[in-house]
Design a protein around this motif. Structure first.
Motif, PDB file in Angstrom:
ATOM      1  N   VAL A  41     -10.904 -71.843  15.414  1.00  0.00           N
ATOM      2  CA  VAL A  41      -9.459 -71.936  15.217  1.00  0.00           C
ATOM      3  C   VAL A  41      -8.708 -71.003  16.164  1.00  0.00           C
ATOM      4  O   VAL A  41      -7.678 -71.370  16.724  1.00  0.00           O
ATOM      5  CB  VAL A  41      -9.107 -71.602  13.756  1.00  0.00           C
ATOM      6  CG1 VAL A  41      -7.601 -71.587  13.550  1.00  0.00           C
ATOM      7  CG2 VAL A  41      -9.772 -72.597  12.822  1.00  0.00           C
ATOM      8  N   TYR A  42      -9.229 -69.789  16.363  1.00  0.00           N
ATOM      9  CA  TYR A  42      -8.514 -68.848  17.228  1.00  0.00           C
ATOM     10  C   TYR A  42      -8.322 -69.425  18.625  1.00  0.00           C
ATOM     11  O   TYR A  42      -7.252 -69.310  19.218  1.00  0.00           O
ATOM     12  CB  TYR A  42      -9.279 -67.531  17.406  1.00  0.00           C
ATOM     13  CG  TYR A  42      -9.661 -66.773  16.171  1.00  0.00           C
ATOM     14  CD1 TYR A  42      -9.049 -66.995  14.949  1.00  0.00           C
ATOM     15  CD2 TYR A  42     -10.643 -65.792  16.245  1.00  0.00           C
ATOM     16  CE1 TYR A  42      -9.429 -66.268  13.832  1.00  0.00           C
ATOM     17  CE2 TYR A  42     -11.009 -65.060  15.143  1.00  0.00           C
ATOM     18  CZ  TYR A  42     -10.414 -65.301  13.940  1.00  0.00           C
ATOM     19  OH  TYR A  42     -10.793 -64.572  12.854  1.00  0.00           O
ATOM     20  N   ALA A  43      -9.406 -69.979  19.170  1.00  0.00           N
ATOM     21  CA  ALA A  43      -9.373 -70.413  20.565  1.00  0.00           C
ATOM     22  C   ALA A  43      -8.249 -71.420  20.770  1.00  0.00           C
ATOM     23  O   ALA A  43      -7.491 -71.337  21.732  1.00  0.00           O
ATOM     24  CB  ALA A  43     -10.715 -71.016  20.957  1.00  0.00           C
TER      25      ALA A  43
ATOM     26  N   LEU B 123      -4.742 -69.421  19.978  1.00  0.00           N
ATOM     27  CA  LEU B 123      -4.325 -68.317  20.837  1.00  0.00           C
ATOM     28  C   LEU B 123      -4.015 -68.778  22.260  1.00  0.00           C
ATOM     29  O   LEU B 123      -3.683 -67.976  23.113  1.00  0.00           O
ATOM     30  CB  LEU B 123      -5.376 -67.204  20.847  1.00  0.00           C
ATOM     31  CG  LEU B 123      -5.413 -66.358  19.569  1.00  0.00           C
ATOM     32  CD1 LEU B 123      -6.639 -65.465  19.541  1.00  0.00           C
ATOM     33  CD2 LEU B 123      -4.160 -65.504  19.442  1.00  0.00           C
TER      34      LEU B 123
END
Lengths: 289, 289
Positions: free
Chosen positions: A275-277, A280
């Motif tokens: 999810v971060y990738a 962000l």
């Protein structure tokens, strides 16, 4: 516990005098020797420790800046590192061609290992320095993996995270912390709290060397400290106003060994990179913030 | 300061009794009413507030879980939200088909607004729940933009950062904090320090409602608190052991208004996305950490 992971680290809280570079470096050498006498082998100095901080013009900053590693400041620090067998992380006003950087050198007994250039510039630094252009390097040294951050970099959790993900055991933080509005009297500095949170949530050591004094009307906050990989201070915080050497023996290996918190959880591997990738990246509309 | 940004938020620190769902919900309604009587319009309950936390088998968790929004717990909370004109963020054991989630519902006066599913599961939660599969949503409500995190999510600075970048004014944190090794006696909880650091470095409010008591041998830490966007507590921390309502009137608009720290610096816009995006991808070798 293998004794080979034990390192005595010292943060030198000192007061550079603006523009008096050779005297500042001389003063730092005395304090470095004092820390080494007490067994320290990893020594951190404040941000811009050679020149002072409050430049008024770019010309002034330009005139005081030095090249790395052949400038006199870097050579002096390399000299004592060789003589005493030290690793030193120290803030320096760097000039490369016509560009200036708010930098920190990492020096070992064999000489200059690498340079970190401050990534997040604060206030009027934007008038004098270029933003860092070398990312967040982690330096592999004889005593362990060393990351570097400078002052306002510590306001960005990404700074510590990116160094932890590259295996840093300790992040050394040359800094010139200034007062923060809303700082409660009698409470530890918000800068200390940020360092504690980052150390805990990344399981790495953080060693912050701040300056003291008031320069051209700008007060600095002192309160240098060494934070354990648990998030709790191993030494310090120092006072707000005095020159001090804050020192602790730390087990750099513990930063790696203690990341498994239970049968399921390892704080760096538990990250939801799936999810971060995605999030962000640059697709969050700037209008939100 | 426009009064329209002022919201009284209350974190309800309570002790659910394991498995006694209807009594727990009834008890929560009493505390919600009490907070509303004192003017609160945004109310946060602990993690898994309806069922308790320490499941022994998946069948046990499955039997206690409810669907959202038509299960009895969610309907009860929606009832009091409608009656008293409240926004409620509350932890709930969710079942969807055969899958269980450690979730939090966001409910407004008009009913269910959305659901957050805990992204970072702690310890034995991994035996019972699926990891969250809805990312980090920020819910746009009549009173402001509300993000949600649950307990161990707060150990990941990415959690708060991703919500701040989507414009969250406040992150509500239903939690069941457990003791951390190395917690110093007489010091505030590391969980509190993490919340303070995240609030400061993102300029947003964080409201943490923890549970108390010991359940099947597992103690919980209390110390619920509401952190201002400056990073300093606006209310709390509460005690470690007592049921309490921690409440503060906060200006949600200040979270956005105060992000410009000087002529150069805005804490969310100063991020070095040029470097983060590249480095936070999947190309850092796992061998480092």
């Amino acid at each position: 516990m293998p004794s080979s992971s034990l390192v005595r680290v010292a943060c030198i809280q000192m007061e550079p005098r603006f523009g008096d570079t050779s005297a500042n470096v001389e003063h730092s050498l005395g304090l470095i020797a004092k820390a080494a006498d007490k067994g320290a082998t990893l020594i951190v100095l404040p941000e811009l420790a050679n020149t002072g901080y409050v430049f008024e013009t770019r010309e002034e900053a330009f005139a005081l800046a030095e090249s790395i590693p052949d400038g006199p400041t870097c050579r002096a620090w390399a000299g004592i590192a060789a003589e005493r067998g030290l690793h030193i992380v120290a803030g320096i006003t760097e000039r490369e061609g016509a560009s200036l950087y708010n930098s920190a050198v990492v020096i070992g007994p064999q000489g200059h290992i690498g340079t970190y250039r401050k990534m997040h510039l604060w206030g009027n630094e934007n008038l004098f320095f270029e933003p860092g252009n070398n990312g967040f390097p982690v330096f592999h040294t004889a005593i362990g993996r060393i990351g570097v951050a400078i002052c306002y970099d510590g306001w960005f959790p990404e700074t510590y995270r990116l160094q932890a993900l590259q295996g840093a055991d300790i992040v050394c933080v040359p800094t010139n912390w200034v007062p923060i509005p809303g700082q409660a009297q009698g409470r530890e500095a918000m800068a200390n709290i940020l360092a504690m949170a980052a150390a805990h949530s990344n399981s790495l050591y953080i060693a912050c060397a701040d300056r003291i004094g008031t320069e051209r009307g700008q007060p600095f906050e002192g309160q240098s400290l060494i934070v354990s990989h648990t998030g709790w201070p191993a030494a310090g915080p120092a006072s707000r106003t005095g020159e001090e050497i804050v020192s602790a023996e730390i087990d750099l290996g513990a930063a790696r060994r203690d990341r498994n918190w239970n049968a399921f959880n390892q704080v760096l591997r538990d990250r939801r990179t799936d999810v971060y990738a995605e999030m962000l990246g640059s697709d969050i509309p700037r209008g939100w913030y």
